[in-house]
Motif scaffolding. Sequence first.
Motif, PDB file in Angstrom:
ATOM      1  N   LYS A 278       0.926  -1.353   0.038  1.00 53.69           N
ATOM      2  CA  LYS A 278      -0.070   0.045   0.107  1.00 53.69           C
ATOM      3  C   LYS A 278       0.957   1.195  -0.146  1.00 53.69           C
ATOM      4  N   ARG A 279       2.137   1.117   0.260  1.00 53.02           N
ATOM      5  CA  ARG A 279       3.236   2.288   0.374  1.00 53.02           C
ATOM      6  C   ARG A 279       3.933   2.515  -1.087  1.00 53.02           C
ATOM      7  N   GLY A 280       3.639   1.283  -1.848  1.00 52.39           N
ATOM      8  CA  GLY A 280       4.345   1.324  -3.150  1.00 52.39           C
ATOM      9  C   GLY A 280       5.619   0.670  -3.158  1.00 52.39           C
ATOM     10  N   TYR A 281       6.108   0.013  -2.168  1.00 50.67           N
ATOM     11  CA  TYR A 281       7.190  -0.795  -1.982  1.00 50.67           C
ATOM     12  C   TYR A 281       6.981  -2.034  -2.795  1.00 50.67           C
ATOM     13  N   ILE A 282       7.894  -2.420  -3.607  1.00 51.08           N
ATOM     14  CA  ILE A 282       7.747  -3.661  -4.456  1.00 51.08           C
ATOM     15  C   ILE A 282       7.848  -4.937  -3.594  1.00 51.08           C
ATOM     16  N   GLN A 283       6.841  -5.730  -3.685  1.00 47.42           N
ATOM     17  CA  GLN A 283       6.827  -7.089  -2.898  1.00 47.42           C
ATOM     18  C   GLN A 283       7.678  -7.886  -3.627  1.00 47.42           C
ATOM     19  N   VAL A 284       8.404  -8.565  -2.402  1.00 48.55           N
ATOM     20  CA  VAL A 284       9.350  -9.534  -3.133  1.00 48.55           C
ATOM     21  C   VAL A 284       9.406 -10.788  -2.143  1.00 48.55           C
ATOM     22  N   ASP A 285       9.766 -11.918  -2.584  1.00 54.21           N
ATOM     23  CA  ASP A 285       9.861 -13.022  -1.739  1.00 54.21           C
ATOM     24  C   ASP A 285      11.161 -13.208  -1.165  1.00 54.21           C
ATOM     25  N   ASP A 286      11.519 -14.372  -0.320  1.00 61.04           N
ATOM     26  CA  ASP A 286      12.800 -14.422   0.271  1.00 61.04           C
ATOM     27  C   ASP A 286      13.902 -14.316  -0.481  1.00 61.04           C
ATOM     28  N   GLN A 287      13.679 -14.395  -1.806  1.00 61.29           N
ATOM     29  CA  GLN A 287      14.953 -14.528  -2.638  1.00 61.29           C
ATOM     30  C   GLN A 287      14.705 -13.134  -3.666  1.00 61.29           C
ATOM     31  N   LEU A 288      14.056 -12.238  -3.035  1.00 62.54           N
ATOM     32  CA  LEU A 288      13.913 -10.842  -3.531  1.00 62.54           C
ATOM     33  C   LEU A 288      13.483 -10.848  -5.139  1.00 62.54           C
ATOM     34  N   LYS A 289      12.840 -11.868  -5.374  1.00 56.68           N
ATOM     35  CA  LYS A 289      11.942 -11.883  -6.740  1.00 56.68           C
ATOM     36  C   LYS A 289      10.544 -11.306  -6.510  1.00 56.68           C
ATOM     37  N   THR A 290      10.154 -10.723  -7.605  1.00 57.51           N
ATOM     38  CA  THR A 290       8.804 -10.121  -7.406  1.00 57.51           C
ATOM     39  C   THR A 290       7.985 -11.143  -7.940  1.00 57.51           C
ATOM     40  N   ILE A 295      11.902 -10.875 -12.458  1.00 61.06           N
ATOM     41  CA  ILE A 295      12.141  -9.698 -12.320  1.00 61.06           C
ATOM     42  C   ILE A 295      12.294  -9.551 -10.827  1.00 61.06           C
ATOM     43  N   TRP A 296      13.729  -9.242 -10.361  1.00 66.35           N
ATOM     44  CA  TRP A 296      13.929  -8.982  -9.015  1.00 66.35           C
ATOM     45  C   TRP A 296      14.005  -7.603  -8.751  1.00 66.35           C
ATOM     46  N   LEU A 322      22.234 -16.800  -8.829  1.00 64.26           N
ATOM     47  CA  LEU A 322      22.645 -16.786 -10.253  1.00 64.26           C
ATOM     48  C   LEU A 322      23.699 -17.521 -10.530  1.00 64.26           C
ATOM     49  N   ALA A 323      24.577 -17.764  -9.345  1.00 65.33           N
ATOM     50  CA  ALA A 323      25.944 -18.661  -9.656  1.00 65.33           C
ATOM     51  C   ALA A 323      25.913 -19.765  -9.236  1.00 65.33           C
ATOM     52  N   GLY A 324      24.576 -20.165  -8.529  1.00 70.74           N
ATOM     53  CA  GLY A 324      24.294 -21.561  -8.470  1.00 70.74           C
ATOM     54  C   GLY A 324      24.972 -21.970  -6.974  1.00 70.74           C
ATOM     55  N   ASN A 325      25.151 -20.831  -6.065  1.00 65.48           N
ATOM     56  CA  ASN A 325      25.762 -21.054  -4.852  1.00 65.48           C
ATOM     57  C   ASN A 325      24.547 -21.298  -3.789  1.00 65.48           C
ATOM     58  N   LYS A 326      24.378 -22.525  -3.437  1.00 68.49           N
ATOM     59  CA  LYS A 326      23.228 -22.811  -2.479  1.00 68.49           C
ATOM     60  C   LYS A 326      23.411 -22.069  -1.012  1.00 68.49           C
ATOM     61  N   GLN A 327      24.256 -21.665  -0.574  1.00 68.35           N
ATOM     62  CA  GLN A 327      24.325 -20.921   0.561  1.00 68.35           C
ATOM     63  C   GLN A 327      24.079 -19.353   0.446  1.00 68.35           C
ATOM     64  N   TYR A 328      23.400 -19.074   1.280  1.00 71.79           N
ATOM     65  CA  TYR A 328      23.101 -17.448   1.448  1.00 71.79           C
ATOM     66  C   TYR A 328      22.401 -16.858   0.016  1.00 71.79           C
ATOM     67  N   THR A 329      21.389 -17.476  -0.106  1.00 69.52           N
ATOM     68  CA  THR A 329      20.399 -17.352  -1.263  1.00 69.52           C
ATOM     69  C   THR A 329      19.000 -16.786  -0.906  1.00 69.52           C
ATOM     70  N   SER A 330      18.903 -16.401   0.415  1.00 67.68           N
ATOM     71  CA  SER A 330      17.428 -16.056   0.807  1.00 67.68           C
ATOM     72  C   SER A 330      17.678 -14.883   1.736  1.00 67.68           C
ATOM     73  N   LEU A 331      16.547 -14.207   2.015  1.00 65.00           N
ATOM     74  CA  LEU A 331      16.632 -13.106   3.390  1.00 65.00           C
ATOM     75  C   LEU A 331      16.538 -13.926   4.473  1.00 65.00           C
ATOM     76  N   LYS A 332      16.089 -15.211   4.795  1.00 62.89           N
ATOM     77  CA  LYS A 332      16.059 -15.838   5.850  1.00 62.89           C
ATOM     78  C   LYS A 332      17.470 -16.210   6.448  1.00 62.89           C
ATOM     79  N   ASP A 333      18.538 -16.035   5.245  1.00 65.65           N
ATOM     80  CA  ASP A 333      19.770 -16.286   5.494  1.00 65.65           C
ATOM     81  C   ASP A 333      20.670 -15.234   6.096  1.00 65.65           C
ATOM     82  N   ARG A 334      19.845 -13.905   6.156  1.00 68.83           N
ATOM     83  CA  ARG A 334      20.326 -12.505   6.429  1.00 68.83           C
ATOM     84  C   ARG A 334      20.638 -12.436   8.133  1.00 68.83           C
ATOM     85  N   GLN A 335      21.644 -12.067   8.215  1.00 66.49           N
ATOM     86  CA  GLN A 335      22.076 -12.213   9.897  1.00 66.49           C
ATOM     87  C   GLN A 335      21.705 -10.599  10.365  1.00 66.49           C
TER      88      GLN A 335
END
Length: 450
Positions: A278-290, A295-296, A322-335
């Motif tokens: 409602k504020r205009g921010y683009i909604q993304v999933d845990d991988q920053l995909k719209t 589109i990210w 994009l590089a196929g690295n399975k570590q730290y690919t999601s917002l859930k991994d953010r410290q």
Amino acid sequence: METKKHVKNLIIGFGKGGKTLAAFLAKRGEPVVLVEQSADMYGGACINIACIPTKSLIVEAEKGTDYPRAYEIKEQLTASLRQKNFEKIAGLENAEVITGKAAFASQNEVTVQLAAGGEVRIEAERIFINTGSQPSIPPIEGIGSEKVFTSAGLIAEAGRPEKLVIIGGGFIGLEFADMFAKFGTQVTVLDRHAQFLPDEDEDIAGELFKVLTEKTIHLVNDASVEKVEDVSNGLVTVYFTQNGHQKSLTANAVLLATGRKPSTDDLNLAAAGIQTDKRGYIQVDDQLKTNAPNIWAIGDCNGGPQFTYISLDDFRIIRNQLAGNKQYTSLKDRQPFPTCVFVTPPLAQAGLREKEAHKKGYEVKVFKIQASTIPKAAILNERRGVLKAVVDAKTDRILGCTFFCAEAHEMINTVQLAIHAGVTYDTLANMIFTHPSMTEALNDLFVSPA
């Protein structure tokens, strides 16, 4: 004249996450086009109108440099960084920088109105939106006055105001208040909150309030601004209500520090079917995909924490995907991450505040020392402030620290590493640090609970 091109990767916006992603993709041999609407914003907001120029002015103010010279230094610095950032991308074999205003035509196609005239339509397999945010302008009567500035607008002025009213008592407002006060401006901050920095622990907020007011900064809480009116001799009057009483202030300039909103209005997101909140921010999933699969959204425009280093972290999440690295690919991994307000001395924080720890149900031990006890603080002639730590009483792990002292912005990174590593507080209490340094204060801080 319209032209059309096809590219594998299109990035809209030259901010930290976008430019770093552009370089990464180009060096991998993937063609990338980076679109930036203004040549004055090559490199993004941080180096042009935000972090870098404001910190440059703050440093010069602390040195005692007069404002005209400080402004000149700031302008030279940002111009240099802007050119270097442009060359870093434009000089890559697989990258192209296009200056113009982008808007979606479909999920895979963007139209760019070129700054030099004309139009180009770009069809891309992958699109990354990195358009950032901008000041939110409140619906106050007279707010369109030429004496009312956003943060970017005020630091673009070659002269400083003799009297400045700041609307908004958050961190941006306080940084500007402290900076201009050091240059000799008479500053008043009007904050709508009844309590000064209500999210901070009261002892920390109280210490900061004391330091700022000793600098003759006038902090007014529970202030509801109703009107701004131009008066004679280049002055402006701000009318506000405090505790039910009508009041007014006259100044040379007014700064709006009333929050931010996403820079997405002109993107025609609907043409790509991209969902926003409602504020205009683009909604993304845990991988920053719209919701559009190709589109990210990176950085401020996706509604995450609005810091340059978070935009960089968004890049890491996308890079690893994009590089196929399975570590730290999601917002859930953010410290959890540290923050800092660059007043003098700076206020830096990592982890939980005491009130937050209590709210989460922790039994805590609180450690606290005054900055005046630190030898390096005496050397720096900056004895003001306090250092505070919150520790889990059951595990002795550090839950959080707040430092309001000289070099707090550097010290907090050491503590953040300790929090991430899950070490107990006695690790820092017994660590051997260089002397004299501000970081060695951790030896004293963690000796015994307050």
